[in-house]
Design an enzyme around this catalytic site. Structure first.
Site, PDB file in Angstrom:
ATOM      1  N   TYR A 147     -10.048  -7.205   5.865  1.00  0.00           N
ATOM      2  CA  TYR A 147     -10.093  -8.596   6.327  1.00  0.00           C
ATOM      3  C   TYR A 147      -8.789  -9.328   6.004  1.00  0.00           C
ATOM      4  O   TYR A 147      -8.207  -9.972   6.894  1.00  0.00           O
ATOM      5  CB  TYR A 147     -11.286  -9.330   5.716  1.00  0.00           C
ATOM      6  CG  TYR A 147     -11.444 -10.745   6.245  1.00  0.00           C
ATOM      7  CD1 TYR A 147     -12.026 -10.979   7.490  1.00  0.00           C
ATOM      8  CD2 TYR A 147     -11.005 -11.838   5.510  1.00  0.00           C
ATOM      9  CE1 TYR A 147     -12.165 -12.272   7.978  1.00  0.00           C
ATOM     10  CE2 TYR A 147     -11.134 -13.132   5.999  1.00  0.00           C
ATOM     11  CZ  TYR A 147     -11.728 -13.344   7.233  1.00  0.00           C
ATOM     12  OH  TYR A 147     -11.848 -14.632   7.714  1.00  0.00           O
ATOM     13  N   GLU A 154      -3.067 -11.576  12.174  1.00  0.00           N
ATOM     14  CA  GLU A 154      -3.365 -12.564  13.206  1.00  0.00           C
ATOM     15  C   GLU A 154      -2.486 -13.805  13.043  1.00  0.00           C
ATOM     16  O   GLU A 154      -1.860 -14.277  14.000  1.00  0.00           O
ATOM     17  CB  GLU A 154      -4.840 -12.977  13.138  1.00  0.00           C
ATOM     18  CG  GLU A 154      -5.816 -11.901  13.577  1.00  0.00           C
ATOM     19  CD  GLU A 154      -7.262 -12.343  13.434  1.00  0.00           C
ATOM     20  OE1 GLU A 154      -7.549 -13.529  13.704  1.00  0.00           O
ATOM     21  OE2 GLU A 154      -8.108 -11.518  13.055  1.00  0.00           O
TER      22      GLU A 154
END
Length: 221
Positions: A147, A154
């Site tokens: 994550y 991102e």
């Protein structure tokens, strides 16, 4: 009738989960093979279409939650899927200038490993009615690393795209127009980056809570 619908639901969700699993498996295979044979700058070109298909298929998960096919809250599903679709289509597809960045490779690998584990977990669970403890552990533990790497990738990719978004004025709506409305995609990207600041820790804490619940079942067993 209820029993038939329950069986139909399990068959549908099994097919869905395994289909998307194979999609992400192909993404990972292509990414790793490209890194082995070439370099990170070629990764996006190798995975573009299967990545788009696999990620866009996740929209169905929002519908699954809305109609009650799954128990996952839409409030948790929507932000994660929305942010990934934004990066997939709103950044990578829309601005080719960022596709050769090394963060694209880390993004694709983080996403694909995460989803291979997640969809195989749900696929096995729907098909057999349970998932083995080792797969449960993988499902709720690998995110501890993947994550942060995925989210960092991102954010980095969006940040890298900012100058190109501003220069291109793509997706902007300027005044005057018949709708009497204006929209600047550059500022929307800035807002998106800002949302990651409180949103990422919140999602991480949520997943830590889910992990604690899931792993307590293993200990209880």
């Amino acid at each position: 009738m209820a029993g038939f619908l329950s069986v139909l639901r399990r068959i549908y969700l099994s097919v869905y989960n395994w289909a998307v699993f194979f999609g992400w498996f192909r993404v990972l295979y292509l990414a790793l093979n490209t890194l082995r044979e070439s370099n990170y700058g070629k990764v996006y070109g190798a995975v573009e279409r299967p990545l788009q298909l696999a990620q866009t298929a996740a929209v169905l998960e929002i519908l699954h939650g809305l109609v009650g096919l799954v128990r996952s809250p839409v409030s948790a599903t929507l932000p994660q899927i929305g942010s990934r679709l934004y990066v997939t289509w709103g950044i990578l597809w829309s601005f080719p200038e960022v596709r050769g960045h090394f963060l694209v490779a880390s993004l694709v690998i983080s996403w694909s490993i995460t989803e291979i584990i997640r969809y195989s977990f749900f696929g096995v669970k729907e098909a057999l009615g349970f998932a083995p403890s080792w797969l449960l552990w993988l499902r709720y533990s690998t995110f501890l690393v993947l994550y942060p790497t995925g989210i960092s990738s991102e954010v980095g990719i969006i940040y890298t795209a900012i100058p190109y978004i501003k220069a291109s004025e793509k997706y902007c709506i300027r005044m005057p127009n018949k709708w009497n409305f204006s929209f600047d995609y550059f500022y929307a990207a800035i807002v998106a980056l800002g949302i990651y600041v409180p949103g990422s820790p919140h999602m991480y804490q949520y997943m830590l809570g889910q992990r604690k619940k899931a792993l307590s079942k293993i200990k209880a067993a």
